[in-house]
Design an enzyme around this catalytic site. Structure first.
Site, short mmCIF file in Angstrom:
data_model
loop_
_atom_site.label_atom_id
_atom_site.label_comp_id
_atom_site.label_asym_id
_atom_site.label_seq_id
_atom_site.Cartn_x
_atom_site.Cartn_y
_atom_site.Cartn_z
N ALA A 114 39.25 32.72 35.00
CA ALA A 114 40.15 32.75 36.10
C ALA A 114 41.28 33.69 35.86
O ALA A 114 41.71 33.85 34.33
CB ALA A 114 40.80 31.43 36.33
N ASP A 115 42.04 34.24 36.67
CA ASP A 115 43.24 35.05 36.11
C ASP A 115 44.31 33.87 36.33
O ASP A 115 44.06 32.70 36.63
CB ASP A 115 43.73 36.09 37.17
CG ASP A 115 44.72 37.01 36.62
OD1 ASP A 115 45.43 36.64 35.49
OD2 ASP A 115 44.67 38.11 36.96
#
Ligand code: BGC
Length: 729
Positions: free
Chosen positions: A251-252
């Site tokens: 994920a960011d």
């Protein structure tokens, strides 16, 4: 004998909470918290940041956690850990993928030696809107250039063997379409057509996966309304199933939690469940467990998906050799650049500069006897590292003024600020203009400081900040010849002053040895040979403007004029096809100020290209691997040695969907000594002539028909006609 534990065996003995703990990289813990997390079986942490602190954490993970699983240690090593290379956008301007590879190899060596084993780089978001601050982190407006440079970075970071002590896992980001943020405003919404998604935004990622990238990062935006952190079609169907990405999807930062803000998840637990189910493997932030307790109910996650994610993480750790040796040699850890790395970064930095104008050969500077005045906020500033470096990055060693003074001992080099970056100070300007009148040549060093580009650094204006443009005007008024050196993280609008400015050198943010590299170019020790990886617009209202736009029904041949007279359709008909009714702005000339691929040299080149074979090929032959080759003779017709970039573009003249007017499909940067010539070969094949259709299942097609092949250097081009005939029955 040491018995190797297999990831599957470890997985078989893990509880649900232990599995989830492996699936996150936790944000900003203090050292006690980090130790606690390692003890509880955390999968990944950010770099602590020292070799010793990393070893301490690895020791806790291996010796004190239940399964003894070592940690992934992540860090954004984007264009250098300690020794800072030019920004990625600058690297793309070199049109030399070896520049990116050199950066990635040294970055990996420095990073791994200090305990980092995973970088969140390269960014391969095709970037066409210079208002978006993150254009500095990628390789510009062209998908092919992004793919080539992305691949060079990935190979440089990962080497042949991830377990080597000079390799780290790379991460292709941001998947996908993040750079299409509306208005160029970071984190803003995106709306991308299917054909652009496949042919523009996805393409560099497809190449990255084929190159074996160890991880891919989900982006903050949504595609067709489905935020990427929960986009099963993209994360699972395309990335993992269609392309076969065997690594992890991370994920960011906070991206999973933001599913709530996007309005598609009810709460954090819902968001986590959606993300993991969609194909995300590792959350970034640390929101899947609270005090070791999972926030997602176990029965809401498909166990096969959960196990797949954990196995991907464990296999990456295995590939990195962490199960065999999670520690680094603290005494051998890099903490700063050495002589060799400084030399490497200086040479690559000079290769990234782009000469956009050089009337009357103002540049290079004469070696002796001149009074050279260096003005502008960048004359003495050492803010050349660019976006995405951390506090431990090695600062720029010398300013432009210092470097020039050292390089020109037989000239008189003086310095004045002339302006500050942001404020208005007419007094400084007047002082600089008066001094300019007394000089033989002025170097005006202006630009955007590093903080104006990068994440969360979008701008609505693309002009130089402060009164730097007025400074250029004041120097122009002095009548003394001058050259502007432009430091920037993005293409800027230079239209207010470019006509009065005899010479312009774009020097981006070139890193630790920027001052010396710029001085090498200004003095002619190095002949600039870079080309623009992103077009410089004439005006912010023209943005986005990029060379490879799709054909329109009404391409313009001229720009517009405010003093126009609207044709009377009653007299001339509504289908008036004169230039008036063409795609243009009334208040702008046509095209960008400087286009993608443009760049000059201190010498001059002539290119003569020829096709090596008949330019007619069947679809079968193309499919079987036939490539059509071209040879270009590059003649250096000037008096200095120099580099030229030969660029090959194709245009599909008739296709079932509108295609880009031109597309870069090959390039080579070649060194040619003065008065000599060199031969360069480029070719096109199946991969270059087709496109991804709007129908997923049809995939990639090459449609029979006529193509134009253009070979040039950004200044002049030669054209060839190529015909693809249908396959014989
Ligand atoms: C950025 C990513 C970066 C991550 C971790 C995020 O805000 O969008 O590009 O890798 O932070 O530092």
């Amino acid at each position: 004998m040491k018995v190797r534990v297999q990831p599957e065996q470890i997985l078989a003995s893990m509880t649900y909470a232990e599995k989830l703990a492996q699936l996150q990289i936790v944000w900003r813990p203090d050292s006690a918290e980090a130790g606690d997390l390692a003890r509880r079986g955390a999968g990944a942490l950010f770099w602590p940041p020292s070799a010793k602190a990393t070893n301490d954490l690895q020791r806790i993970a291996v010796e004190e956690s239940r399964h003894g699983i070592p940690l992934l240690i992540g860090l954004d090593v984007v264009h250098g850990q300690f020794t800072i290379f030019p920004t990625p956008l600058a690297q793309a301007a070199s049109f030399d993928p070896e520049v990116a590879a050199a950066d990635a190899r040294l970055s990996a060596k420095e990073a791994r030696s200090s305990g980092v084993n995973w970088t969140f780089s390269p960014m391969i978001d095709v970037s066409r809107d210079p208002r978006w601050g993150r254009v500095v982190e990628g390789f510009g407006e062209d998908p092919f250039l992004n793919a080539v440079f992305g691949e060079a970075k990935i190979r440089g970071y990962q080497g042949n063997d991830l377990s080597s002590d000079t390799s780290i896992a790379a991460c292709a980001k941001h998947f996908v379409g993040y750079s299409a943020a509306e208005g160029g405003r970071d984190y803003n919404t995106t709306d991308i057509s299917v054909q652009r998604l496949h042919n523009v935004y996805l393409e560099p990622f497809r190449v990255a996966v084929a190159a074996g990238v160890a991880s891919v990062m989900a982006s903050f935006n949504a595609v067709s309304g489905v935020p990427m952190h929960a986009n099963r079609e993209m994360l699972t169907d395309v990335l993992k199933n269609q392309w076969g990405h065997g690594g992890i999807v991370v994920a960011d930062a906070g991206g999973v939690g933001e599913l709530v803000d996007h309005g598609v998840a009810a709460d954090a637990a819902d968001a986590g469940r959606m993300a993991l189910s969609a194909g995300l493997d590792v959350e970034m932030g640390g929101s899947l467990l609270i005090d070791g307790e999972p926030i997602i109910r176990e029965d809401l996650l498909e166990s096969a998906r959960l196990d797949d994610a954990v196995l991907r993480v464990l296999r990456l750790k295995q590939a990195l050799g962490l199960f065999d040796n999670p520690y680094v040699d603290e005494l051998a850890a890099a903490t700063g650049p050495d002589e060799a790395s400084l030399e490497a970064v200086r040479a690559t930095a000079a290769r990234c500069t782009v000469l956009l104008k050089n009337d009357s050969d103002v540049l290079p500077l004469k070696p002796r006897g001149q009074r050279v005045l260096v003005v502008g906020p960048y004359a003495e500033s050492k803010d050349h590292l660019g976006a995405w470096v951390q506090y431990f990055a090695s600062p720029t060693t010398t300013s432009i003024a210092e470097s020039l003074a050292a390089a020109l001992p037989e000239s008189v080099v003086t310095t004045l600020p002339g302006a500050t970056f942001f404020d208005s100070d007419p007094g400084l300007q007047a002082e600089a203009a008066a001094a300019a009148a007394e000089a033989d040549l002025v170097i005006v060093a202006v630009g955007e400081p590093s903080d104006l580009s990068g994440e969360a650094s979008s701008r609505s204006s693309l002009n130089l900040p402060g009164d730097q443009e007025q400074l250029i005007g004041a120097i122009a008024g002095s009548g003394t010849p001058f050259a502007v050196v432009l430091m920037t993280g993005r293409p800027l609008v230079v239209s207010e002053w470019i006509d009065r400015c005899p010479a312009l050198l774009v020097a981006w943010h070139l890193g630790t040895e920027a001052g010396k590299a710029i001085s090498d170019v200004l003095t002619g020790a190095v002949n600039p040979g870079g080309k623009l990886p992103m077009s410089f617009p004439r005006s912010v209202g023209q943005v986005p403007i990029y060379y490879n736009h799709e054909s329109t029904g009404r391409p313009a041949r001229t720009g517009g004029s405010l003093a126009h007279k609207r044709p009377d359709v009653g007299l001339t008909g509504p289908n008036n096809t004169d230039d008036y009714f063409k795609s243009k702005y009334l208040d702008l000339e046509m095209g960008p100020q400087f286009s993608f691929g443009y760049g000059l040299s201190y010498t001059s080149f002539e290119l003569e290209s020829s096709a090596d074979q008949t330019l007619s090929v069947t679809l079968d032959e193309l499919g079987a691997g036939t490539r059509l080759s071209f040879t270009t003779v590059v003649r250096n017709t000037g008096t200095r040695d120099g580099d030229e970039v030969v660029q090959l573009c194709i245009s599909d003249l008739v296709a079932s969907v509108t295609r880009p007017v031109r597309q870069l499909r090959g390039f080579t940067r070649v060194f040619v000594p003065a008065g000599e010539e060199r031969r360069v070969s480029l070719s096109v094949g199946f991969d270059d002539l087709g496109f991804w259709t709007n129908d997923h299942r049809a995939g990639y097609v090459v449609e029979p028909g006529d193509f134009r092949v253009e070979i040039g250097n950004g200044l002049t081009s030669q054209y060839f006609s190529l015909t693809v005939t249908p396959s014989s029955p």
